[in-house]
Design an enzyme around this catalytic site. Structure first.
Site, mmCIF file in Angstrom:
data_model
loop_
_atom_site.group_PDB
_atom_site.id
_atom_site.type_symbol
_atom_site.label_atom_id
_atom_site.label_comp_id
_atom_site.label_asym_id
_atom_site.label_seq_id
_atom_site.Cartn_x
_atom_site.Cartn_y
_atom_site.Cartn_z
ATOM 1 N N PRO A 153 0.843 -1.209 0.000
ATOM 2 C CA PRO A 153 0.000 0.000 0.000
ATOM 3 C C PRO A 153 0.871 1.249 0.000
ATOM 4 O O PRO A 153 1.569 1.524 0.968
ATOM 5 C CB PRO A 153 -0.800 -0.130 1.303
ATOM 6 C CG PRO A 153 0.035 -1.012 2.178
ATOM 7 C CD PRO A 153 0.765 -1.946 1.269
ATOM 8 N N ASP A 208 6.012 2.310 1.546
ATOM 9 C CA ASP A 208 5.161 1.171 1.867
ATOM 10 C C ASP A 208 4.529 1.436 3.233
ATOM 11 O O ASP A 208 5.216 1.421 4.258
ATOM 12 C CB ASP A 208 6.007 -0.108 1.903
ATOM 13 C CG ASP A 208 5.169 -1.362 2.086
ATOM 14 O OD1 ASP A 208 4.021 -1.253 2.578
ATOM 15 O OD2 ASP A 208 5.667 -2.461 1.755
ATOM 16 N N HIS A 209 3.199 1.654 3.228
ATOM 17 C CA HIS A 209 2.522 2.067 4.456
ATOM 18 C C HIS A 209 2.440 0.938 5.484
ATOM 19 O O HIS A 209 2.088 1.181 6.643
ATOM 20 C CB HIS A 209 1.112 2.579 4.128
ATOM 21 C CG HIS A 209 0.692 3.743 4.970
ATOM 22 N ND1 HIS A 209 1.211 3.990 6.228
ATOM 23 C CD2 HIS A 209 -0.222 4.734 4.755
ATOM 24 C CE1 HIS A 209 0.651 5.072 6.736
ATOM 25 N NE2 HIS A 209 -0.218 5.539 5.865
ATOM 26 N N ARG A 210 2.751 -0.292 5.090
ATOM 27 C CA ARG A 210 2.812 -1.375 6.071
ATOM 28 C C ARG A 210 3.987 -1.170 7.023
ATOM 29 O O ARG A 210 3.974 -1.661 8.153
ATOM 30 C CB ARG A 210 2.964 -2.731 5.372
ATOM 31 C CG ARG A 210 1.787 -3.140 4.505
ATOM 32 C CD ARG A 210 2.097 -4.412 3.738
ATOM 33 N NE ARG A 210 3.243 -4.249 2.839
ATOM 34 C CZ ARG A 210 3.707 -5.220 2.055
ATOM 35 N NH1 ARG A 210 3.128 -6.416 2.063
ATOM 36 N NH2 ARG A 210 4.750 -5.000 1.263
ATOM 37 N N VAL A 211 5.004 -0.479 6.533
ATOM 38 C CA VAL A 211 6.243 -0.307 7.296
ATOM 39 C C VAL A 211 6.435 1.135 7.738
ATOM 40 O O VAL A 211 6.836 1.406 8.873
ATOM 41 C CB VAL A 211 7.461 -0.753 6.454
ATOM 42 C CG1 VAL A 211 8.758 -0.576 7.235
ATOM 43 C CG2 VAL A 211 7.303 -2.190 5.986
#
Length: 452
Positions: free
Chosen positions: A250, A424-427
């Site tokens: 994302p 990367d919005h997960r990180v």
């Protein structure tokens, strides 16, 4: 007489196939060990394969343009090593080819035109590959000659230099190309640059709007209504990588406008510094150093996501997105965090020349940790770049041009650029992304911070 078969080796990391681009020999030719036999295109790069055999080429088993799997016999060699009592099992021959391919150094008298490395513009001429001769030297203000009063906003342009009248014309390669495209004879142009060089504005002023339309021809529409291009090689690899990245990570993007005037001044000073004589220096160099500096302060952006864990890398393999005739590639500068400004300049120059020559190897593109894409060389202000798979951060450097800017309460012309970052919005959370890009911007605004 012994016949040896050459099996297509895996020249990358787990590649399964490659396309035969061009044969460098024909049946009946004599070949020596390490002589280049064939040029192949993998999903990652264009590779020249040397022969592990000595002898006479027997048969070319695969035609140009054909895609074959790794391990497939592609040509045979008669005699040679067998006559000298040297035999080599097929597996060892394949490994020897990989080792030889990795050890061959490619040199060319002149880089091929057409390939554009993002951040360096069009390929130049008469440029040879070089190694940095002062690997330990770092840029220090004391090493610089006294800086000319840098182009302060509002300063009047330099005294115009009349046309050369047949003498040498000072103009950078992009300016010469622009003049050629517009049909402008540089020897007739009045130069207004700081050292008497012809500027872009000089060329545009000389070439009237009418001449633009008269000299730039629009290609005719092809007779065929459609063209079908087989998706293979680098294009297929790019497509797979972009789809994987776009639909698995994302993306979140942030942007910031930056006053790059002092970066432009710093670049000018570096070009005059004794340690940097003969070294390619551009705003991309300062941007690269700024990324490394900001990563140290915000290590999360230098991570990778594995579903089970987040791996934070405490080293920087800095990717530079490159547009070439074969498509997009992202070679990276290994261990950039330990390089001085001078060493980084040399590494970027080497990366540039290798990409221009189409000799970037799979290993040069492996294990990147964060990437720069310099879309400014195409005149773009900013963009929303897609992450390189396996990375969680990428920064776009927009074009640097003069704009009105408020300085100490007054509106002045300044060199301004826009930085655009995708993460990367997960990180990477929004606050981390913002702090990281703000740190990069702070170096572009004041590159002297790098010398603290």
């Amino acid at each position: 007489m012994r016949e040896s078969q050459f099996l297509l080796p895996d020249v990358g990391e787990g590649l399964t196939e490659a396309e035969i681009v061009s044969w460098k020999v024909a049946p009946g030719d004599s070949v020596a060990v390490n002589q280049v036999i064939v040029e192949i295109e993998t999903a990652k790069s264009l590779v020249e394969l040397p022969s592990p055999f000595e002898g006479t080429v027997g048969e070319l088993l695969v035609v140009e343009g054909q895609t074959v799997e790794v391990g497939t016999p592609i040509f045979t060699v008669n005699g040679g090593e067998a006559d000298h009592g040297v035999t080599e099992p097929a597996g060892e021959a394949e490994q020897a080819a990989v080792d030889a391919a990795a050890s061959v150094t490619h040199e060319s008298e002149e880089p091929k035109a057409g390939a554009v490395i993002v951040g360096y513009g069009s390929a130049g001429h008469g440029t040879s590959r070089r190694r940095v001769t002062h690997p330990g030297a770092a840029a220090r203000p004391a090493a610089f000659p006294p800086a000319e009063s840098a182009a302060e906003p509002g300063r009047a342009p330099s005294t115009p230099v009349p046309p050369s009248g047949g003498g040498p014309v000072i103009a950078k390669p992009p300016i010469r190309k622009l003049a050629k495209d517009l049909g402008v004879d540089l020897s007739t142009v009045t130069a207004t640059g700081a050292i008497g060089e012809v500027t872009r504005e000089d060329v545009l002023r000389e070439g009237t709007q009418a001449s633009v339309f008269r000299n730039i021809q629009t290609p005719e529409w092809p007779d065929d209504r459609e063209e079908r291009i087989l998706v293979k090689g680098v294009r297929k690899a790019i497509a797979n990588a972009m789809v994987t990245s776009a639909f698995s990570a994302p993306h979140v993007s942030v942007f910031v406008d930056v006053d790059a005037t002092r970066t432009m001044e710093f670049v000018k000073r570096l070009k005059s510094a004794p340690d940097f004589v003969g070294v390619k220096v551009s705003p991309l160099l300062i941007m690269a150093k700024a990324i490394v500096w900001a990563v140290r302060r915000n290590p999360t952006v230098n991570s990778t996501w594995t579903d089970e864990e987040i791996i934070v890398r405490h080293y920087v393999n800095l990717g530079i997105a490159a547009a070439t005739p074969r498509g997009l590639i992202v070679p990276n500068v290994k261990e950039a965090q330990g390089m001085s400004l001078l060493e980084l300049a040399g590494a970027l120059e080497e990366l540039t020349l290798t990409a221009r020559e189409g000799k970037t190897q799979p290993a040069d593109m492996a294990n990147g940790t964060i990437t720069i894409t310099n879309i400014g060389v195409f005149g773009m202000d900013t963009g929303t770049p897609i992450l390189n798979p396996g990375e969680v951060g990428i920064v776009a450097l927009g074009t640097i041009k003069q704009k009105p800017w408020v300085v100490d309460g007054e509106v002045r012309p300044r060199f301004v650029t826009t930085l655009g970052g995708s993460f990367d919005h997960r990180v990477v959370d929004g606050d981390v992304a913002s702090r990281f890009l703000a740190d990069v911007a702070s170096i572009i605004e004041e590159p002297a911070l790098l010398l603290d």
